[in-house]
Design a protein around this motif. Structure first.
Motif, mmCIF file in Angstrom:
data_model
loop_
_atom_site.group_PDB
_atom_site.id
_atom_site.type_symbol
_atom_site.label_atom_id
_atom_site.label_comp_id
_atom_site.label_asym_id
_atom_site.label_seq_id
_atom_site.Cartn_x
_atom_site.Cartn_y
_atom_site.Cartn_z
ATOM 1 N N ARG A 26 98.439 52.272 69.998
ATOM 2 C CA ARG A 26 97.938 53.159 68.944
ATOM 3 C C ARG A 26 98.515 52.767 67.579
ATOM 4 N N LEU A 27 99.815 52.562 67.507
ATOM 5 C CA LEU A 27 100.456 52.257 66.228
ATOM 6 C C LEU A 27 100.070 50.875 65.708
ATOM 7 N N LEU A 28 100.055 49.903 66.598
ATOM 8 C CA LEU A 28 99.736 48.542 66.158
ATOM 9 C C LEU A 28 98.285 48.421 65.735
ATOM 10 N N ALA A 29 97.371 49.057 66.469
ATOM 11 C CA ALA A 29 95.964 49.020 66.088
ATOM 12 C C ALA A 29 95.749 49.710 64.743
ATOM 13 N N ALA A 30 96.425 50.835 64.545
ATOM 14 C CA ALA A 30 96.308 51.540 63.262
ATOM 15 C C ALA A 30 96.859 50.683 62.127
ATOM 16 N N ARG A 31 97.952 49.993 62.381
ATOM 17 C CA ARG A 31 98.516 49.118 61.347
ATOM 18 C C ARG A 31 97.556 47.987 61.007
ATOM 19 N N GLU A 32 96.873 47.448 62.008
ATOM 20 C CA GLU A 32 95.885 46.394 61.756
ATOM 21 C C GLU A 32 94.771 46.891 60.848
ATOM 22 N N ARG A 33 94.389 48.141 61.011
ATOM 23 C CA ARG A 33 93.297 48.715 60.214
ATOM 24 C C ARG A 33 93.778 49.273 58.875
ATOM 25 N N GLY A 34 95.071 49.212 58.608
ATOM 26 C CA GLY A 34 95.612 49.761 57.375
ATOM 27 C C GLY A 34 95.723 51.268 57.388
ATOM 28 N N GLU A 35 95.768 51.875 58.570
ATOM 29 C CA GLU A 35 95.817 53.329 58.696
ATOM 30 C C GLU A 35 97.220 53.868 58.910
ATOM 31 N N LEU A 36 98.190 52.979 59.053
ATOM 32 C CA LEU A 36 99.561 53.415 59.310
ATOM 33 C C LEU A 36 100.364 53.324 58.017
ATOM 34 N N ASP A 37 100.533 54.466 57.380
ATOM 35 C CA ASP A 37 101.279 54.522 56.123
ATOM 36 C C ASP A 37 102.770 54.448 56.427
ATOM 37 N N PRO A 38 103.456 53.391 56.009
ATOM 38 C CA PRO A 38 104.876 53.254 56.350
ATOM 39 C C PRO A 38 105.765 54.305 55.705
ATOM 40 N N ARG A 39 105.240 55.062 54.741
ATOM 41 C CA ARG A 39 106.039 56.099 54.106
ATOM 42 C C ARG A 39 106.106 57.362 54.950
ATOM 43 N N VAL A 40 104.992 57.704 55.630
ATOM 44 C CA VAL A 40 104.950 58.948 56.407
ATOM 45 C C VAL A 40 104.892 58.692 57.914
ATOM 46 N N GLY A 77 106.319 62.244 73.339
ATOM 47 C CA GLY A 77 107.138 62.278 72.136
ATOM 48 C C GLY A 77 108.163 61.173 72.124
ATOM 49 N N LEU A 78 108.818 60.947 73.264
ATOM 50 C CA LEU A 78 109.815 59.889 73.363
ATOM 51 C C LEU A 78 109.182 58.521 73.114
ATOM 52 N N ALA A 79 108.023 58.281 73.709
ATOM 53 C CA ALA A 79 107.371 56.982 73.577
ATOM 54 C C ALA A 79 106.954 56.706 72.138
ATOM 55 N N ASN A 80 106.408 57.704 71.473
ATOM 56 C CA ASN A 80 105.982 57.498 70.089
ATOM 57 C C ASN A 80 107.171 57.351 69.151
ATOM 58 N N ALA A 81 108.238 58.088 69.411
ATOM 59 C CA ALA A 81 109.440 57.929 68.599
ATOM 60 C C ALA A 81 110.011 56.525 68.764
ATOM 61 N N TYR A 82 110.045 56.030 69.993
ATOM 62 C CA TYR A 82 110.566 54.686 70.262
ATOM 63 C C TYR A 82 109.700 53.625 69.591
ATOM 64 N N ALA A 83 108.369 53.743 69.738
ATOM 65 C CA ALA A 83 107.469 52.751 69.158
ATOM 66 C C ALA A 83 107.568 52.748 67.638
ATOM 67 N N ALA A 84 107.647 53.935 67.051
ATOM 68 C CA ALA A 84 107.768 54.014 65.591
ATOM 69 C C ALA A 84 109.051 53.351 65.117
ATOM 70 N N ALA A 85 110.149 53.604 65.807
ATOM 71 C CA ALA A 85 111.418 52.993 65.425
ATOM 72 C C ALA A 85 111.343 51.473 65.534
ATOM 73 N N ALA A 86 110.704 50.982 66.588
ATOM 74 C CA ALA A 86 110.584 49.538 66.784
ATOM 75 C C ALA A 86 109.754 48.881 65.680
ATOM 76 N N LEU A 87 108.788 49.621 65.142
ATOM 77 C CA LEU A 87 107.921 49.083 64.086
ATOM 78 C C LEU A 87 108.418 49.439 62.690
ATOM 79 N N GLY A 88 109.531 50.172 62.613
ATOM 80 C CA GLY A 88 110.144 50.468 61.325
ATOM 81 C C GLY A 88 109.416 51.502 60.497
ATOM 82 N N VAL A 89 108.759 52.468 61.175
ATOM 83 C CA VAL A 89 108.082 53.550 60.453
ATOM 84 C C VAL A 89 108.636 54.884 60.941
ATOM 85 N N PRO A 90 108.605 55.904 60.103
ATOM 86 C CA PRO A 90 109.143 57.205 60.523
ATOM 87 C C PRO A 90 108.260 57.891 61.553
ATOM 88 N N ALA A 91 108.879 58.722 62.361
ATOM 89 C CA ALA A 91 108.162 59.532 63.341
ATOM 90 C C ALA A 91 108.615 60.980 63.207
#
Length: 309
Positions: free
Chosen positions: A54-68, A79-93
């Protein structure tokens, strides 16, 4: 609706971000059985696959705002999985949970770097607050199970199963909201049959198939912490309508016994929801035909080790 092409896209996308988990041979020549050890996945559960997709596909489309970053409503595995993935990609969760969420889960979410907001007494209130936050900030919402990218990501574990053992006939999986089931069904379509297993006390897919559409069901029982969706997702119901699974129900006592067997025989620390899949076989709710090659998905291991015996 998703299909195998979506799963293959997800597999390519998340490669390098998730673990390829082992497929353990656990049967005999007369009764071939494998266990997909997804409890070894990052965060201890399959949901890391969908979160990264979900996060990587959104980033490819420019839908993942790294600020929010991203937002989820779940005090559990999603919740745990999304928090982990966000941390790995350097975006807040930001993860919304009910005020009743166990403190140990809240602290684990914070350990992954997530901002935790506790709202209301029930999941529905946390979900509503999360959607309001999305509207205000533009954060990317990650559903626990009912988004195409979430389901397709989950389905990548079925690709691994059928790559490791192409002659497997049947994949047995526990169903809560149905994201994992939907992904597996999409990946396995035309190649392997799917057995969808639910607790008697939370028959979301079973009830939907009987009614002809998703319906609310009461939530209770030993596996409610991980399989406790009130209704099956639209994606899962669509997949079940297109490629009907074998839908079976298991009692709490059968889940408890299957979990004990996973620990005593294989030293697998399965959570109750994950043990439900094996319970279909050990209870006789699903009886394979002679020589049927069966893979059981042990989808998560986020459990209290003190209860394993």
């Amino acid at each position: 609706m998703i299909d195998r092409s979506d799963v293959l896209d997800a597999k390519n996308r998340i490669s390098g971000y998730v673990r390829r988990t082992p497929l353990l041979s656990a049967g005999t020549a007369a009764a071939p059985l494998w266990l997909k050890c997804e409890f070894l996945q990052h965060t201890g559960v399959f949901k890391a696959r969908g979160a990264f997709n979900r996060l990587l596909a959104a980033r490819e489309r420019g839908e993942l705002d790294p600020r929010v970053g991203v937002v989820a409503a779940s005090g559990g595995n999603a919740g745990l999985a999304n928090a982990y993935a966000a941390a790995a990609l350097g975006v807040p969760a930001t993860v919304f949970v009910p005020e009743t969420a166990p403190q140990v889960k809240v602290e684990r979410l914070r350990g992954y770097g997530a901002a935790v907001r506790q709202v209301g007494a029930e999941y529905a209130e946390a979900y509503a607050a999360a959607m309001e936050y999305v509207a205000q900030t533009g954060a990317l919402f990650c559903h626990a199970y009912d988004q195409p990218e979430i389901a397709a990501g989950a389905g990548t574990l079925a690709e691994e199963i059928l790559e490791d053992e192409p002659d497997i006939d049947t994949i047995v999986v526990a169903v809560g909201g149905g994201g994992l089931y939907a992904g597996i069904a999409a990946a396995a379509e035309g190649r392997a049959h799917v057995v969808a297993v639910e607790p008697v006390s939370i028959p979301t897919l079973h009830a939907a198939l009987a009614a002809g559409h998703p319906v609310d069901v009461p939530v209770s029982g030993i596996a409610a912490d991980s399989l406790g969706a009130r209704r099956v997702g639209e994606i899962a119901f669509s997949m079940a309508s297109r490629v009907p699974p074998t839908s079976v129900l298991v009692e709490d006592a059968d889940i408890i016994a299957a979990r004990a067997k996973l620990w005593s025989d294989y030293r697998i620390p399965a959570e109750y929801g994950a043990a439900a899949a094996l319970a279909a076989l050990t209870s006789g709710a699903y009886v394979p035909r002679a020589g049927e090659r069966v893979a059981v998905v042990v989808c998560g291991g986020n459990t209290d080790p003190g209860t394993l015996g």
